[in-house]
Scaffold this active site. Structure first.
Site, PDB file in Angstrom:
ATOM      1  NE  ARG A 211      -3.529  -2.543   0.806  1.00  0.00           N
ATOM      2  CZ  ARG A 211      -4.631  -2.768   1.476  1.00  0.00           C
ATOM      3  NH1 ARG A 211      -5.302  -1.850   2.347  1.00  0.00           N
ATOM      4  NH2 ARG A 211      -5.540  -4.051   1.498  1.00  0.00           N
ATOM      5  CD  GLU A 213      -2.610   2.619   3.418  1.00  0.00           C
ATOM      6  OE1 GLU A 213      -1.464   1.932   4.129  1.00  0.00           O
ATOM      7  OE2 GLU A 213      -3.677   2.220   3.321  1.00  0.00           O
ATOM      8  NE  ARG A 219      -4.437   2.893  12.933  1.00  0.00           N
ATOM      9  CZ  ARG A 219      -4.498   4.463  13.034  1.00  0.00           C
ATOM     10  NH1 ARG A 219      -3.800   4.758  14.264  1.00  0.00           N
ATOM     11  NH2 ARG A 219      -4.833   5.038  12.204  1.00  0.00           N
ATOM     12  CG  HIS A 220      -1.688   2.719   8.270  1.00  0.00           C
ATOM     13  ND1 HIS A 220      -2.321   3.321   9.130  1.00  0.00           N
ATOM     14  CD2 HIS A 220      -2.516   2.254   7.638  1.00  0.00           C
ATOM     15  CE1 HIS A 220      -3.354   3.470   9.128  1.00  0.00           C
ATOM     16  NE2 HIS A 220      -3.891   2.870   8.043  1.00  0.00           N
ATOM     17  CB  SER A 354     -11.718  -5.460   5.694  1.00  0.00           C
ATOM     18  OG  SER A 354     -11.572  -4.014   6.239  1.00  0.00           O
ATOM     19  NE  ARG A 402      -3.381  -2.288  11.138  1.00  0.00           N
ATOM     20  CZ  ARG A 402      -4.349  -1.616  10.430  1.00  0.00           C
ATOM     21  NH1 ARG A 402      -5.396  -1.719  10.374  1.00  0.00           N
ATOM     22  NH2 ARG A 402      -3.732  -0.478   9.551  1.00  0.00           N
TER      23      ARG A 402
HETATM   24  P1  AMO Z   1      -8.464  -4.016   3.874  1.00  0.00           P
HETATM   25  O1  AMO Z   1      -7.817  -2.951   2.940  1.00  0.00           O
HETATM   26  O2  AMO Z   1      -9.261  -3.420   5.002  1.00  0.00           O
HETATM   27  O3  AMO Z   1      -9.355  -4.954   3.311  1.00  0.00           O
HETATM   28  O4  AMO Z   1      -7.036  -4.869   4.578  1.00  0.00           O
HETATM   29  C1  AMO Z   1      -7.474  -5.677   5.309  1.00  0.00           C
HETATM   30  C2  AMO Z   1      -6.454  -5.752   6.763  1.00  0.00           C
HETATM   31  O5  AMO Z   1      -5.171  -5.762   6.185  1.00  0.00           O
HETATM   32  C3  AMO Z   1      -4.596  -4.978   7.350  1.00  0.00           C
HETATM   33  N1  AMO Z   1      -4.027  -3.668   6.938  1.00  0.00           N
HETATM   34  C4  AMO Z   1      -2.787  -3.279   6.996  1.00  0.00           C
HETATM   35  N2  AMO Z   1      -1.819  -3.556   7.988  1.00  0.00           N
HETATM   36  C5  AMO Z   1      -0.650  -2.761   7.980  1.00  0.00           C
HETATM   37  N3  AMO Z   1      -0.677  -1.840   7.253  1.00  0.00           N
HETATM   38  C6  AMO Z   1      -1.484  -1.348   6.195  1.00  0.00           C
HETATM   39  N4  AMO Z   1      -1.188  -0.299   5.577  1.00  0.00           N
HETATM   40  C7  AMO Z   1      -2.563  -2.058   6.003  1.00  0.00           C
HETATM   41  N5  AMO Z   1      -3.771  -2.102   5.323  1.00  0.00           N
HETATM   42  C8  AMO Z   1      -4.476  -2.931   5.618  1.00  0.00           C
HETATM   43  C9  AMO Z   1      -5.711  -4.536   8.403  1.00  0.00           C
HETATM   44  C10 AMO Z   1      -6.886  -4.660   7.567  1.00  0.00           C
HETATM   45  O6  AMO Z   1      -7.948  -5.031   8.409  1.00  0.00           O
HETATM   46  N6  AMO Z   1      -9.455  -7.056   0.126  1.00  0.00           N
HETATM   47  C11 AMO Z   1      -9.974  -6.603   1.425  1.00  0.00           C
HETATM   48  C12 AMO Z   1     -10.053  -7.948   2.237  1.00  0.00           C
HETATM   49  C13 AMO Z   1     -11.443  -8.592   1.920  1.00  0.00           C
HETATM   50  O7  AMO Z   1     -12.235  -8.177   1.969  1.00  0.00           O
HETATM   51  O8  AMO Z   1     -11.192  -9.819   1.709  1.00  0.00           O
HETATM   52  C14 AMO Z   1      -8.783  -5.893   1.911  1.00  0.00           C
HETATM   53  O9  AMO Z   1      -7.638  -5.764   1.739  1.00  0.00           O
HETATM   54  O10 AMO Z   1      -5.724  -5.445   9.431  1.00  0.00           O
END
Ligand code: AMO
Length: 428
Positions: A211, A213, A219-220, A354, A402
């Site tokens: 990502r 971001e 948390r990211h 998610s 997480r």
């Molecule tokens: P989503 O984008 O919410 O959903 O990501 C799912 C889970 O991945 C973790 N997560 C992260 N952990 C660390 N750093 C990040 N930048 C980050 N982004 C996300 C979180 C989050 O809840 N395709 C959907 C999932 C699905 O519906 O099957 C998805 O990617 O714990």
């Protein structure tokens, strides 16, 4: 090289001959004897060494902290050393001498600053408390894998270099793919769904997700490990049930494991299932009751989630999210198109997972793509799988870092990543 792990030694007989290998954490020299603190990945022990000849004296003078050694000795279980066990050295070999001074002390009582630690992560990870994090993470994942395997999920590996975004167009890392433009995958979403059309029935994947971001938060990460599942002939309720059972199985596996050896065992509480479920709208009502403004159709801020999370001791689901804040593939609720058959798993204020039931009808999927401002033509390879017999399906994505973080009550996600990738860090 046959050897005894240090955690084993206290269980062996007094007077037994043992071979150990590891790093010299500390060296104390007296006139006729030296005391070495020797550490391996399972513990630390004192080794005594008689300085009764010139070769040994020379070797001890040359020895530096964090050098790698091997030694043979006799176990003494009546030692005044901490733990009552020591090894009286008969033979010591220096396998690799460490440079001095160390850029980062292993046993220093004062913690180095974050950058020094992460610039020298191989040394930082030598600390037993760091190693423990990765034992816990490994055991957690192992428990989840075993559980999913027992539920007939097939472990799959989907491409990480891809042609289209999954979680919306933003936050993508571009890569040059010969004469084409490609991206690092944000999630295996599209591929795990295509495997439902391929008749795999139940799949899971553990792999990196990327990502781009821009924000730097505790948390990211820009690269994290995602545990993904997808299951056919299932809806969001089936997916939630599979999720709470997976999380429980993973935590149970950590609680029952004895892989920490000599490291302090952690107090791990196995959560009770089912986890409570609260709708997105009920969360808004709760915020309003507490005097906090929140409109329908936007995501919660971290501050709002703190307040929502106060109602729960540990894990809970937030369900029925508005379609504005969910990805295009999320199934709308049958009698109320404003919300979706979706969920997040939360631990207090932290989002862990998610998931959702997915749209399996191609016309609806194309419509949703357009509504989200995406071009269906870019997703043709994916839409095709929906035209020739796609079963109803649901799934989720769980962030491994997480989950490990909340289990160990750590406040920064970088602590649970071996070599974290964040907005400014790409080395080591
Ligand atoms: P989503 O984008 O919410 O959903 O990501 C799912 C889970 O991945 C973790 N997560 C992260 N952990 C660390 N750093 C990040 N930048 C980050 N982004 C996300 C979180 C989050 O809840 N395709 C959907 C999932 C699905 O519906 O099957 C998805 O990617 O714990």
């Amino acid at each position: 090289m046959s050897r005894n792990y240090i955690y084993e030694l206290s269980g062996l007989e007094d007077g037994k001959r043992v071979d150990i290998a590891g790093w010299v954490q500390d060296i104390r020299k007296l006139k006729n004897v030296a005391f070495l603190m020797v550490r391996d990945n399972t513990g630390i022990i004192q080794a005594t060494l008689k300085l009764d000849n010139e070769t040994t004296k020379h070797m001890i003078n040359e020895l530096t902290r964090e050098s790698v050694i091997k030694l043979t000795g006799i176990l003494n279980k009546h030692s005044p050393a901490k733990g009552g066990v020591e090894v009286q050295t008969i033979d010591l070999s220096l396998l690799n001498r460490s440079l001095t001074p160390l850029p980062l002390g292993i046993a220093d009582p004062v913690e180095a600053d974050f950058d020094t630690r992460f610039n020298n992560r191989f040394l930082d990870l030598r600390k037993p408390e760091r190693l423990k994090i990765f034992h816990v993470e490994s055991e957690l994942l192992w428990g989840i894998r075993k559980f999913l395997n027992s539920e007939h999920f097939v472990e799959v590996h989907t491409p990480k270099i891809v042609a289209a975004a999954t979680e919306g167009g933003a936050d993508l890392f571009g890569v040059k793919y010969f004469e084409k433009n490609a991206y690092l995958n944000q999630s295996p979403q599209l591929y795990k769904e295509m495997l439902m059309s391929a008749g795999f029935d139940r799949v899971f994947e553990v792999g990196p997700a990327f990502r781009a971001e821009e924000h730097n938060t505790p948390r990211h990460l820009n690269e994290f490990t995602s545990i993904d599942i997808e299951m056919s002939f299932s809806d969001h309720n089936d997916a939630m049930s599979m999720l709470e059972r997976s999380v429980k199985a993973g935590i149970e596996s950590v609680a029952l494991s004895n892989t920490f050896r000599d490291l302090d065992s952690t107090e791990i509480e196995v959560p009770e299932i089912p986890f409570p479920r609260i709708s997105y709208q009920k969360c808004i009502d709760y915020l309003h009751k507490n005097g906090v403004e929140m409109e329908f159709g936007v995501d919660f801020s971290p501050e709002q989630l703190k307040i929502v999370g106060e109602q729960f001791k540990s894990f809970y689901f937030i369900t029925e999210w508005p379609s504005q804040v969910r990805a295009f593939y999320t199934m709308p609720k049958e009698n109320n198109n404003l919300v979706t058959n979706s969920f997040d798993l939360q631990y207090r204020d932290k989002e862990i997972t998610s998931g959702a039931q997915r749209i399996h009808e191609v016309d609806m999927l194309e419509k949703r793509l357009k509504e989200k401002g995406l071009n269906p033509a870019d997703f043709e390879f994916h839409l095709k799988a929906f035209r020739y017999g796609m079963p109803p399906h649901a799934g989720w994505g769980l962030g491994l870092e997480r989950l490990t973080m909340i289990l160990l009550d750590l406040q920064n996600i970088r602590e649970v990543s071996l070599f974290p990738r964040d907005r400014t860090r790409i080395v080591p």
